[in-house]
Design a protein around this motif. Structure first.
Motif, mmCIF file in Angstrom:
data_model
loop_
_atom_site.group_PDB
_atom_site.id
_atom_site.type_symbol
_atom_site.label_atom_id
_atom_site.label_comp_id
_atom_site.label_asym_id
_atom_site.label_seq_id
_atom_site.Cartn_x
_atom_site.Cartn_y
_atom_site.Cartn_z
ATOM 1 N N UNK A 195 29.920 39.647 -13.582
ATOM 2 C CA UNK A 195 28.923 39.297 -14.591
ATOM 3 C C UNK A 195 28.178 38.027 -14.225
ATOM 4 N N UNK A 196 28.875 37.074 -13.606
ATOM 5 C CA UNK A 196 28.230 35.823 -13.240
ATOM 6 C C UNK A 196 27.156 36.053 -12.178
ATOM 7 N N UNK A 197 27.447 36.907 -11.202
ATOM 8 C CA UNK A 197 26.452 37.211 -10.165
ATOM 9 C C UNK A 197 25.191 37.789 -10.791
ATOM 10 N N UNK A 198 25.376 38.718 -11.694
ATOM 11 C CA UNK A 198 24.216 39.347 -12.342
ATOM 12 C C UNK A 198 23.452 38.360 -13.206
ATOM 13 N N UNK A 199 24.195 37.513 -13.918
ATOM 14 C CA UNK A 199 23.539 36.508 -14.757
ATOM 15 C C UNK A 199 22.740 35.521 -13.912
ATOM 16 N N UNK A 200 23.302 35.125 -12.767
ATOM 17 C CA UNK A 200 22.594 34.209 -11.875
ATOM 18 C C UNK A 200 21.327 34.842 -11.317
ATOM 19 N N UNK A 201 21.425 36.123 -10.947
ATOM 20 C CA UNK A 201 20.276 36.796 -10.351
ATOM 21 C C UNK A 201 19.192 37.138 -11.373
ATOM 22 N N UNK A 202 19.531 37.064 -12.650
ATOM 23 C CA UNK A 202 18.518 37.172 -13.700
ATOM 24 C C UNK A 202 18.027 35.788 -14.128
ATOM 25 N N UNK A 203 18.959 34.831 -14.174
ATOM 26 C CA UNK A 203 18.627 33.500 -14.672
ATOM 27 C C UNK A 203 17.774 32.693 -13.719
ATOM 28 N N UNK A 204 18.046 32.786 -12.411
ATOM 29 C CA UNK A 204 17.306 31.973 -11.441
ATOM 30 C C UNK A 204 15.825 32.360 -11.365
ATOM 31 N N UNK A 205 15.472 33.651 -11.209
ATOM 32 C CA UNK A 205 14.037 33.984 -11.188
ATOM 33 C C UNK A 205 13.340 33.695 -12.512
ATOM 34 N N UNK A 206 14.046 33.902 -13.637
ATOM 35 C CA UNK A 206 13.451 33.583 -14.934
ATOM 36 C C UNK A 206 13.193 32.086 -15.044
ATOM 37 N N UNK A 207 14.160 31.279 -14.579
ATOM 38 C CA UNK A 207 13.999 29.824 -14.622
ATOM 39 C C UNK A 207 12.843 29.371 -13.744
ATOM 40 N N UNK A 208 12.658 30.032 -12.585
ATOM 41 C CA UNK A 208 11.549 29.671 -11.699
ATOM 42 C C UNK A 208 10.201 29.959 -12.353
#
Length: 430
Positions: free
Chosen positions: A137-150
């Motif tokens: 779940x953390x991997x998926x959250x990171x891969x959604x959170x990082x592009x959204x944050x950018x």
């Protein structure tokens, strides 16, 4: 009337090419500028010059200064150094790590290209993905959170996102220039608020707290590379030039140096002092500058030929108040930006919105609507192709296309609403 028809045809041709991505977006902008020069050159030669001059618009110079700084940070590895220094400060709790990575991404994307920031962040923490389960779940959250944050972080500064520059350029032509600091007053709090909301949504959706604590040995387990004196000197030069440039950008109204002129500091300083060479300059994202220049040219043609006014007159029978107009354009901007370049969507909508605004109520502050459109354009995250950062995250193969809907809905709905509320609150202080 004939020229108006030509410009109208060019507008719909550009929209169709941007939506279908039949040719690269920057190629559409070159087509726009070339066509406008050809159309105007036939009848009124003096009009053609202004479309060529969008290539040297103050907004272009502002972006170019930001690109030079970003390239210098990347070349001297200052960006990775910042990440490695900051990330361990957030501890080993997965929820805090997720917030830390998203925050660092957002802050860096305020000065760097959001595409470059996303690529760097995902590449740097990729060893973390290999240490986690493929379906973590953390991997998926990171891969959604990082592009959204950018994408969301780009709202924070004028140079953070091309739609910001389009909005500022439109306001400048209307006689309402926005300084670098004034944009930050509007954009940065909004970016941080949206960032926090999406982080909270990711934590709840993927139940990040249930995962084990993390370790970041991979940040330090590689053999340290000792910098020589030249590399150390280049790092110092980049930091000094970055500090001076930011100071001039933030205080431009008080020290009397235009923001575009201050952008010359990194352009001249970094090349003259040997930090960047010809090869580095060729690697800058010139296609983004072409896209912005073409967008400015198309917006100028739409305004000059009163095409937006013509369409507005056709729908002027629909009586809407100012707030409804803001909501309508905010959500239309997000909708279009999910399927086409957000720069292109901003270029098309700002002239139309301004024309409609004058017909509804000529007494409202003309700054508000372009700001709302510019801010809302960075809130389109519904599809992997909606933004380059989304595409980079999707290319890892660790997340499904349907998972982007979480950010697309949350940021796509709350982004325009928060933008409208915040702009209405702070614009009176300008």
């Amino acid at each position: 009337m004939k020229i108006q028809n030509h410009v109208l045809f060019l507008l719909f041709l550009a929209i169709s090419l941007w939506v279908t991505e039949a040719i690269p977006p920057f190629s559409v902008s070159i087509l726009i500028v070339g066509s406008l020069v050809l159309i105007m050159g036939k009848s009124e030669a003096h009009d053609a010059i202004q479309y060529l001059q969008t290539w040297s618009d103050s907004v272009i110079w502002l972006f170019l200064g930001g690109f030079f700084l970003a390239e210098a940070m990347k070349k001297t590895k200052l960006d990775v150094m910042v990440l490695k220094a900051v990330l361990p400060k957030f501890g080993t709790n997965p929820t805090h790590v997720l917030w830390g990575l998203m925050l660092v991404t957002a802050l860096m994307s305020m000065l760097m290209s959001n595409t470059a920031t996303t690529a760097m962040m995902i590449a740097t923490i990729s060893p973390l993905f290999s240490r986690l389960d493929k379906n973590s779940n953390l991997s998926r959250a990171l891969l959604l959170g990082i592009p959204a944050a950018a994408s969301v972080g780009g709202i924070g500064t004028i140079i953070g996102s091309a739609p910001n520059a389009i909005a500022v350029g439109a306001l400048e032509k209307l006689g309402h220039p926005i300084s670098f600091l004034e944009w930050m007053i509007v954009g940065t709090p909004l970016a941080l608020l949206l960032l926090f909301v999406f982080w909270f949504a990711l934590v709840r959706k993927y139940q990040i707290k249930q995962e084990n604590n993390l370790n970041f040995d991979f940040l330090t387990d590689t053999k340290p590379v000792h910098s020589n004196r030249v590399e150390i000197l280049h790092k110092v030069i980049v930091l000094v030039i970055l500090a001076i440039t930011l100071f001039c950008w933030l205080t431009s109204k008080w020290i009397g140096i235009p923001v575009a002129a201050a952008s010359g500091i990194p352009i001249v300083g970094l090349t003259m002092l040997g930090v960047l060479d010809a090869k580095d300059v060729r690697q800058l994202p010139w296609d983004t500058l072409m896209l912005v220049a073409g967008g400015l040219a198309l917006g100028l043609a739409i305004e000059e030929q009163q095409i937006a006014t013509h369409f507005v007159e056709k729908i002027s029978g629909f009586q809407v108040d100012f707030i409804t107009l803001l909501i309508m354009f905010g959500f239309i901007t997000v909708l279009l930006s999910n399927f086409m370049s957000n720069t292109a969507a901003t270029t098309i909508l700002i002239p139309m919105g301004m024309s409609l605004l004058t017909m509804i109520d000529g007494n409202v502050n003309p700054i508000i609507l372009p700001l709302v459109i510019g801010l809302s354009a960075s809130c389109a995250l519904f599809l992997p192709v909606s933004t380059p950062p989304n595409a980079i995250a999707f290319s890892t193969g660790l997340i499904q296309q349907s998972e982007f809907r979480l950010g697309g809905i949350i940021i796509g709905v709350l982004g325009p609403l928060f933008s409208i509320i915040w702009v209405l609150l702070v614009v009176n202080f300008f």
